[in-house]
Enzyme design. Sequence first.
Site, PDB file in Angstrom:
ATOM      1  N   ILE A 612       0.870  -1.184   0.000  1.00  6.50           N
ATOM      2  CA  ILE A 612       0.000   0.000   0.000  1.00  6.50           C
ATOM      3  C   ILE A 612       0.901   1.227   0.000  1.00  6.50           C
ATOM      4  O   ILE A 612       1.631   1.496   0.956  1.00  6.50           O
ATOM      5  CB  ILE A 612      -0.941  -0.022   1.224  1.00  6.50           C
ATOM      6  CG1 ILE A 612      -1.825  -1.283   1.187  1.00  6.50           C
ATOM      7  CG2 ILE A 612      -1.800   1.239   1.244  1.00  6.50           C
ATOM      8  CD1 ILE A 612      -2.660  -1.457  -0.070  1.00  6.50           C
ATOM      9  N   PRO A 615      -1.232   4.687   2.579  1.00  8.54           N
ATOM     10  CA  PRO A 615      -2.391   4.107   3.286  1.00  8.54           C
ATOM     11  C   PRO A 615      -3.554   5.084   3.428  1.00  8.54           C
ATOM     12  O   PRO A 615      -4.706   4.662   3.497  1.00  8.54           O
ATOM     13  CB  PRO A 615      -1.811   3.739   4.659  1.00  8.54           C
ATOM     14  CG  PRO A 615      -0.345   3.561   4.420  1.00  8.54           C
ATOM     15  CD  PRO A 615       0.015   4.549   3.339  1.00  8.54           C
ATOM     16  N   VAL A 686      -5.697  -0.634  -5.716  1.00  6.49           N
ATOM     17  CA  VAL A 686      -6.774  -0.901  -4.778  1.00  6.49           C
ATOM     18  C   VAL A 686      -7.989  -0.016  -5.073  1.00  6.49           C
ATOM     19  O   VAL A 686      -8.900   0.087  -4.294  1.00  6.49           O
ATOM     20  CB  VAL A 686      -6.215  -0.705  -3.335  1.00  6.49           C
ATOM     21  CG1 VAL A 686      -5.976   0.764  -3.034  1.00  6.49           C
ATOM     22  CG2 VAL A 686      -7.051  -1.394  -2.296  1.00  6.49           C
ATOM     23  N   GLU A 688     -10.412  -0.378  -7.149  1.00  7.93           N
ATOM     24  CA  GLU A 688     -11.694  -0.997  -7.489  1.00  7.93           C
ATOM     25  C   GLU A 688     -12.077  -2.141  -6.562  1.00  7.93           C
ATOM     26  O   GLU A 688     -13.229  -2.563  -6.531  1.00  7.93           O
ATOM     27  CB  GLU A 688     -11.649  -1.481  -8.955  1.00  7.93           C
ATOM     28  CG  GLU A 688     -11.452  -0.315  -9.913  1.00  7.93           C
ATOM     29  CD  GLU A 688     -11.491  -0.695 -11.382  1.00  7.93           C
ATOM     30  OE1 GLU A 688     -11.227  -1.865 -11.700  1.00  7.93           O
ATOM     31  OE2 GLU A 688     -11.774   0.190 -12.206  1.00  7.93           O
TER      32      GLU A 688
END
Lengths: 728, 211, 316
Positions: A612, A615, A686, A688
């Site tokens: 990530i 974040p 990330v 979708e």
Amino acid sequence: MKFDKPAGTNPIDRKMVIGKATDRIDGPLKTTGTAPYAYERHDVVANQAYGYIVGSTIAKGQIASIDTADAKASPGVVGVVTWENAGKLGTSHWHTARLLAGPKVEHYDQAVAIVVADSFEEARAAAKLIRVQYKRADGQFDLAAQKASATKAGDGADSAVGDFASAFASAPIHLDQQYTTPDQSHAMMEPHASIAAWDGDKLTLWTSNQMINWAVDAMSDLLLIPKENVHVMSPFLGGGFGSKLWVRADAMLAAVGARVTGRPVRVTLTRPMVFNNTTHRPATIQRIRIGSDKDGKITAIGHESWSGDLPGGGPEGATNQTKKLYAGANRMTALRLAVLDLPEGNAMRAPGEAPGLMALEMAMDEFAEKLGMDPVEVRIVNDTQVDPENPNRPFSQRNLVGCLRKGAEAFGWNKRNPKPASVRDGRWLVGMGMASAYRGAPVMNSAARVDIDRNGVVTVATDMTDIGTGSYTIIGQTAAEMMGVPLDKVVVKLGDSSFPVSSGSGGQWGANSSTAGVYAACMALREKVAAKLGLDPKSAVFENGTVSAGGKSAPLTDAAGLSAEDRIEFGDLSRKYVQATFGGHFVEVAVDAYTGEMRIRRMLAACAAGRILNPKSARSQVIGAMTMGAGAALMEELVVDKRFGYFVNHDLAEYHVPVHADIPHQEVIFLEEEDPTSSPMKAKGVGELGICGVGAAIANAIYNATGVRVREYPITLDKFVEQMPRVA
Amino acid sequence: MNDDNPIGINRREMLASGFATAAATSVPISAQAKPQPADQPNRMKVTMTVNGEKRTLDLDTRTTLLDALREHLELTGTKKGCDHGQCGACTVIVDGRRINSCLSLAVMHPEAEVTTIEGLGKPDKLHPMQSAFIRHDGYQCGYCTPGQICSAVSTLQEMRDGIPSHVTADLEGTPPFSVDELRERMSGNICRCGAYSNIMEAMLDVAGERA
Amino acid sequence: MRAFSFERATSPAEAAAAVARTPGAKFIAGGTNLLDLMKLEIETPTHLVDVNDLGLDKITPTDDGGLRIGALVRNTDLAADNRVRRDYGVLSRALLAGASGQLRNKATTAGNLLQRTRCPYFYDPAMPCNKRKPGSGCAAIGGFNRNLAIMGVSDKCIATHPSDMAVAMRALDATVETVKPDGKTRAIPIADFHRLPGDTPQIETNLQPGECITAVTLPRPIGGKHVYHKVRDRASYAFALISVAAVVRDDGTGRLAFGGLAHKPWRVEAAEAKIGDGAKAVTDIALAGAKTTPQNAFKLPLVERTLGGILTEARA
């Protein structure tokens, strides 16, 4: 830079900037209204005129005649353009229907004319004076009615492993159900908008577009001019969700209007026009069959989906996830496509998986109930670490089980009463539901240019777009990490076709691909810097504005003026491995025992989606997609008038999307994960994942609350209120 | 009700409109009646105070407050999301109250005090609500954001003024400060990116409350 | 939007006279519905008379213990008024259930009464609509009519009135006060203010041309528990599927009016005698003669269930 082997340790792994929750660097602009969106560029070119588009009032047929005399005579009007005077226009393979009708009309609100005037008010008034005579043709507008005529949707529409039919027939537990999802609209907050200006035969287009390079390509094809004569800029977009993957009528008609009138022209679609003039997520009819032994292990799984589109269009790939999500030796999927004369169907956030999981994950809930198993456990016993259609192909990483376990624990899933309609809180019936989330993690080649100035400021330029995804910030973080400077020493320039071609924004590929492109450019720059400073490029450490190697160091500013461009080119790792993101959604809803009104009380998603990068903005991507998924579950539907062939509820008062009061506090948990096969960034994207499965989790919670199963989305109260137990 | 001819259209009208089709039951009649030629626009002067500065505009009477701000004063921070009062992106504060600037004519606001997002703060001098939106990531694409922020500032004021809401349990008391109250009051501002949960955090932060 | 001239009136009589003497003239107050419709050329006034300066923005007590609400009192101010909150809670509740904070800050009492339907075919100038273009047909009949009327419909129109405020006012037996272009005033009971569609759905109220609303008066408070339950497709900022305005007294008597069902706020006084017998007994009378479509038939059980909840909780 080729990326054809899993990444080893690299400068990103230091995670001094990457991986830290970081405020968006474009935040001060966006929160003060100073970020310039497409229609707001008063500064870029003088003497702009206003264009206003007229849409077709029939769905299919021919324009018999267009009378523009009164419009042309209307005060302030500079010109009127229709197919008759637009000049020769090409077609673009990015579009199924043409962006300007004539003489053929392919869908309702397809553009038939643009009025160009000195002011917006004058253009709008004159547009009403255009009289179009149509020859109307009969069309097909009803997916259910056309289901039988649907045909196999191209190569790859079907898949089959083992003997599904026999395995399903002999399975002791089996489920066979039909589910439907409606047409949906992206409904991003900024309607499509463009300003076009010509300088000789060179076009400059300020627009709102997710894929700059595709926009250049399409404008070149549509206007029959060389690509090098097209300059597209889209530094800020007011949302897209797939609706702005391709240029639309605003862009083309601004350019054509400007070419015909000789004035720069600005055009925005009106909100009521967005729904029928542009693309939408097509409706689906889905049949799901699942068979298993009594222990819940799936032996047969089948998923068929029917959708419709204009002739030459494509299907909604609602079976995507079913090929990959659960184990099972015998399996089949099939996509069938009917011809419909509705507006063009196309990608909307997580095309395929979003509606596919709305069906599959409701089916899994029903299946769990038949088995008498906990819905989480049913999913866990059917986990697979290899592609179920090709067991020789492993997942690069797959932590669905971790998502489900961690999510269940954090949510308090063990407090769920599996007996529906058995938890009451005052006038509310309360239920919990869950679903798996699955979305592929595609990658796209992506380039960037990075340079250093004498103040040590690192500037990144790439035609990548930020559609709310946080691209500015993660690209800045990547460059800061790579060049060893603080984030406030990085300038990020995006959305301009004069910059190196990036992945663009779509399919949740943008974050991983575009930052990998920046990584590649930074690696190239690091080599140049080290060479210039006389340091060993292999061992050079870039940190705190200083470059060090072999006991020597020099300030980065000594390399001022250097610049490098490179491109990440992805090899075949995505064929060797299934690269995908996973999650578990957990939802608690309350349903008014009298009226059937529904309120989501809690939402939690646990996600495994590679590294990530930021974040803070990644979490926002997930909660935003969960919100859109809540809309899909509870309220969103483009209603087809099957007589006239158009979406009736074409404004934001009638096409309901969630408002503040519909959405509770949302929790997101990211599982620790870094995927070396995905890119040097070890990220996956990330954007979708959050919409995938959440609709079914809500639906399952409503069932748990009420005991009434609604299989036609959206789950509005009229579909179940009469079946709820009487309370008074 | 007569479902055979649901639109009640007759053949004469249809032909007069130029439809050469026999699909009599399903032909939109459209706005095919000959429209009247457009009249000359009427212009009027209006003076208002925008972000503390007196501005006089000579406008087509049809100009909305929103278009006066965006197109004439080039204050493009106020957004046009729907132009029909259905999204809240155009929210500005006029004479102390938030309104949809798209559904108001500029000429209806002589002597008005208008505050737009540009009047709340600037990138180098942010309003506390703007800072909180950044801190809590209360936005994504940014297009609804100026409207959300203007609305958020006004919402906290409306709560201080004791104005009740749909979710206020006791109409006669002072509305309690709660996240449910904030959500209801902010519901006229749509965020399709779905930043709602974070916008609540930002508002609670500014109001000095914890989520 | 067609071009229009614009003037600001300074007295109600002057405003009424200005509209009466100018063909195609209309009043504009909040503008939240009129401008919406003008942008689509569903409304095409050639002259606007701005009534915001008429001084009709006060709420004052009446001699018989009621309240007079100026025509220009904003929805927010009416809902927040302490007397309204104390004595006419159903009205506050109805107002707060409508629109959004921004719209309520602008929308006026009179304008709210004069809102036009949200029928999607009325809103699309390309579609037939007897309300927008008399004689063109009704596309809603046989079309998308999930949220359209089931009571008092005609074969010309099945539109609903979108107001929440008016439903509460109907339950409260409000009176609409007006001034005509000749300066004469009159008082119209709210029951007679809105019309059913019949053969002339384009005529929505019994106002005469140029007649200007000056106030709405409420009779003296009737006590009781005041509830407004609006059922909609999302939690806020949406028009009603159905709504129930209820005043329920301890002795089992009360008032009931319904929204989302008809071309006007729907009230059947005879049904109120059955409040003590429960929701079904009430709706058997109040909704007798309903004409539903497959899409909107759910409104019948929904009204009954919503009312059931209100009566159960009122008794608790």
